[in-house]
Design a protein around this motif. Structure first.
Motif, PDB file in Angstrom:
ATOM      1  N   UNK A 155     -38.481 -18.520  47.314  1.00  0.00           N
ATOM      2  CA  UNK A 155     -38.540 -17.123  46.909  1.00  0.00           C
ATOM      3  C   UNK A 155     -37.676 -16.174  47.708  1.00  0.00           C
ATOM      4  N   UNK A 156     -36.544 -16.663  48.250  1.00  0.00           N
ATOM      5  CA  UNK A 156     -35.656 -15.767  48.993  1.00  0.00           C
ATOM      6  C   UNK A 156     -34.943 -14.802  48.042  1.00  0.00           C
ATOM      7  N   UNK A 157     -34.363 -13.770  48.618  1.00  0.00           N
ATOM      8  CA  UNK A 157     -33.603 -12.780  47.860  1.00  0.00           C
ATOM      9  C   UNK A 157     -32.181 -12.695  48.417  1.00  0.00           C
ATOM     10  N   UNK A 158     -31.376 -11.862  47.790  1.00  0.00           N
ATOM     11  CA  UNK A 158     -29.995 -11.646  48.234  1.00  0.00           C
ATOM     12  C   UNK A 158     -29.885 -10.251  48.842  1.00  0.00           C
ATOM     13  N   UNK A 159     -30.307 -10.135  50.089  1.00  0.00           N
ATOM     14  CA  UNK A 159     -30.206  -8.856  50.783  1.00  0.00           C
ATOM     15  C   UNK A 159     -28.794  -8.623  51.317  1.00  0.00           C
ATOM     16  N   UNK A 160     -28.173  -9.699  51.823  1.00  0.00           N
ATOM     17  CA  UNK A 160     -26.813  -9.615  52.349  1.00  0.00           C
ATOM     18  C   UNK A 160     -26.078 -10.917  52.058  1.00  0.00           C
ATOM     19  N   UNK A 161     -24.762 -10.816  51.977  1.00  0.00           N
ATOM     20  CA  UNK A 161     -23.904 -11.985  51.828  1.00  0.00           C
ATOM     21  C   UNK A 161     -22.931 -12.039  53.013  1.00  0.00           C
TER      22      UNK A 161
END
Length: 338
Positions: free
Chosen positions: A300-306
């Motif tokens: 369930x991770x998200x894309x806060x930073x790349x």
């Protein structure tokens, strides 16, 4: 009939004339498009745009409900009809963006009508799923029907899968055991991407995707315990489950390397052409991208930073987001176990 309905009728006539090999079948593009429209998980405007942009690139009437009669069935327009029909199939099946459709349209116009129709029917073929002969738990979909380049990419995705498998096995042995002290390099890499491993956090405040994040016996856990649970889920599922890699879908869009469909079995990872522009080893690799996508599916991770540096900054500025950030796990695993 208008341009849109004329193209669908032409596509259906071509597919109906094919005698499929045993086990093969072909999509009804109109029905497939309607399924996408009716799927509540899809944005209906985005789905409508799939048909609209193909018609636009081909210079046709973009209104699917227009009452203006089409001229595409005139003999002089036979080649244009075949090219436009192929664009429509590309856009609906793969969600190909407008820039790539323009490139494909220019390419198709240089081909014979028979060759264009052959490419179109290959796009419509279902059942293009093969099990890797190198990796028994890996299935590959749409790599044969999407053209010569993707047949070469099929070998590359097998290599990327093998590297991801090896990365996660090393992570499982060198990071997950609760009583295992962190090696000095692993500890430093952890600090770079997640901060002090001994700091206790309230896990209920970590912004995982609702309903998909890891659960803990007690809410107060160290950062190390949180990261171990995320990667435990990834290692356990990826290393032991079947994985299916699709070529196509939204991942065709510029700037998107891959995406996942959700927590399904077998695991579904969609990749586009840009996936294969990534390095094969080191930070930001193809294998790391697979790890990134698996953290979405299984934890369930998200894309806060790349990217690496922003992820390191996130660990200092917003450590709770770092603990739920897919790229943070990707870069940590690559740095510590690559």
């Amino acid at each position: 009939m208008n341009d849109y309905k004329t193209l669908l009728a032409f596509i259906q006539s071509q597919v109906s004339s094919i005698v499929p090999d045993p086990g093969e079948s072909y999509r009804d593009l109109g029905a497939y498009f309607k399924e996408k429209l009716d799927n509540n998980s899809n944005d209906r405007d985005d789905v409508r745009e799939m048909a609209k942009r193909a018609l636009k690139v081909a210079g046709l009437n973009q209104n699917r409900h227009s009452h203006t009669a089409s001229t595409l069935n005139q003999p002089a327009n036979a080649h244009k009809r075949a090219c436009a029909a192929t664009l429509l199939a590309m856009s609906i099946i793969r969600d190909t963006n407008e820039s790539l459709l323009k490139n494909d349209y220019a390419r198709l116009q240089k081909m014979s009508t028979d060759a264009v129709v052959a490419e179109m029917t290959a796009l419509l073929k279902k059942g293009d799923t093969v099990r890797s002969t190198r990796h028994p738990k890996l299935e590959l979909k749409n790599f044969d029907s999407a053209g010569t380049r993707t047949k070469l990419w099929k070998v590359e995705i097998e290599d990327a899968y093998a590297r991801a498998h090896d990365l996660l096995l090393r992570c499982e042995m060198g990071f997950l055991p609760p009583s295992l002290p962190l090696a000095s390099k692993v500890r430093q890499d952890f600090i770079d991407y997640f901060g002090d491993p001994t700091t206790v956090v309230d896990t209920s405040t970590i912004p995982f995707k609702p309903g998909s994040g890891p659960t803990f016996g007690t809410k107060d856990q160290t950062r190390l315990a949180v990261a171990r649970e995320v990667l435990r889920r990834v290692c356990r599922n990826f290393v032991r489950q079947e994985v299916r890699v699709y070529f196509g879908g939204r991942s065709i869009d510029a700037g998107t390397y891959a995406y996942v469909s959700g927590a399904t079995n077998p695991t579904k990872i969609h990749v586009g052409g840009e996936f294969f522009t990534k390095v094969q080893t080191g930070l930001g690799s193809e294998a790391g991208t697979i790890v990134h996508e698996c953290t979405h599916t299984f934890a369930g991770t998200k894309d806060h930073e790349y990217r690496s540096d922003p992820c390191k900054q996130l660990a200092q500025s917003e450590p709770l987001k770092a603990l739920s950030n897919a790229d943070s796990y990707k870069f940590f695993v690559e740095a510590a176990f690559g």
